[in-house]
Design an enzyme around this catalytic site. Sequence first.
Site, short mmCIF file in Angstrom:
data_model
loop_
_atom_site.label_atom_id
_atom_site.label_comp_id
_atom_site.label_asym_id
_atom_site.label_seq_id
_atom_site.Cartn_x
_atom_site.Cartn_y
_atom_site.Cartn_z
N ASP A 42 4.87 0.73 11.82
CA ASP A 42 3.67 0.06 11.33
C ASP A 42 3.55 -1.39 11.80
OD1 ASP A 42 2.66 2.27 10.12
OD2 ASP A 42 3.13 1.68 8.08
N CYS B 159 -5.79 7.74 9.77
CA CYS B 159 -5.77 7.22 11.13
C CYS B 159 -5.38 8.31 12.12
CB CYS B 159 -4.75 6.07 11.23
SG CYS B 159 -5.25 4.57 10.36
N LYS C 211 0.84 -1.20 0.00
CA LYS C 211 0.00 0.00 0.00
C LYS C 211 0.87 1.25 0.00
CE LYS C 211 -1.77 1.74 3.89
NZ LYS C 211 -1.69 3.21 4.02
N ASN C 212 1.88 1.27 0.85
CA ASN C 212 2.70 2.47 1.01
C ASN C 212 3.64 2.72 -0.16
OD1 ASN C 212 1.49 3.04 3.46
ND2 ASN C 212 3.06 2.00 4.67
N ARG D 240 1.17 14.18 12.47
CA ARG D 240 1.65 14.00 11.10
C ARG D 240 1.42 15.27 10.26
NH1 ARG D 240 0.06 8.01 9.00
NH2 ARG D 240 -2.02 8.51 9.69
N ARG E 152 -8.35 -0.54 4.90
CA ARG E 152 -7.51 0.47 4.26
C ARG E 152 -6.15 -0.09 3.86
NH1 ARG E 152 -5.81 4.36 7.66
NH2 ARG E 152 -4.84 5.27 5.83
#
Length: 419
Positions: A306, A117, A22-23, A122, A398
Amino acid sequence: MDKLVIEGGRRIVGEIRVDGAKNAALPLLAATLLAPGTHRLENVPDLRDTRTMLRLLASFGVEWEREPGGALLLNSDRVENFEASYDLVKTMRASVLVLGPLLARLGRARVSLPGGCAIGARPIDFHTAGLAALGADFDLDAGYVDGRAARLTGNTVYFDIPSVTGTENILMAAVRARGTTVIKNAAREPEIGNLIDMLTGMGARIKGRGSDILEVEGVDELGPASVRIIPDRIETGTFMLAAAATGGELRINGCSPQHLPALIEKLRRAGVKVDQGDDWILVARDGGDITAVDVKTMPYPGFPTDLQAQFMALMTLARGTSVITETIFENRFMHVAELRRLGADISIDGHSAVVRGRKNLRGANVMATDLRASASLVIAGLVADGVTEISRIYHLDRGYAGLEKKLARAGAVIRRESE
């Protein structure tokens, strides 16, 4: 709204294949805005976040379709709109990644402050400060970041703290800037290497791949690229920890073991057997006790933030006491309260969690608070006595494609139900 129902006590045994990261997929999708033509991306995971990014790209004028084999074709000939609306970006912080490409191609970008999230502030200051160093001007207007740049110009950009998405955004802007850009204290995550591969395939000139100093020589034109998304190291790590926690034996295929050095070391120190090849990992635990191991999250190649929540789930079962320190996000212990509902003995001391291992957990109704917290509750539910119900699993969707189906094929009793 869906929930997961898990009947604990089953070992995870067999084989699982991981999806694309995903990232990595999100910045590569954003990079298609940089140049006209048809880009081809392989191994794009079908996730809530990637679907959101595709809708966002479509709002700018990108047309896309999926090949029979699963690859995505994205045509960015008609990119004209420069505004990313709140309705599209409210659930995904990675939407800020369109700032750099839009400024580089159109000279204008108006992006709603992103959501996602609730694991920490951030801020996007890293992004705007770096882009401002390249000549962009920004205003904050009614919840939108409004940027303008007649022509970006190369400069030196220094990050006080390595920022993954910040590095990616500056890279995507710098490839079209006039002159040379040097990014110092750049993040070194594998996903950034994947983006560099795509950008160089488009005609960009970038030196320093894999290091914390990146040098970008801007070019006047870029073309379409074809690239494959790297395997998801966080999904890989989640399955490794699930196998270790349940005393199982699991082979994970289609992964990149070299992207998980810190996790592999910590699992071995905890008494878990880990074997690996070029594109597979075998995790096994024969029923022996797990040894408590301390962890401190750090930028790559350190232990990934993560995977902090998932590793904590494993440590709730360890012999002894472990200390897990979070250095990346200030609010990333929200899963602790839910793990306690399952019987875990965890106390918080500032940026550290003190985990006193127990023989067993017990099933309960719990609530997911963010993406990786969801995964930690799944792992805890797999080992807990009785039934665990996890609500608000839209967070899980997600970042994981069909997690419960993959685990069920490996022996878990887990199902998705409507609440």
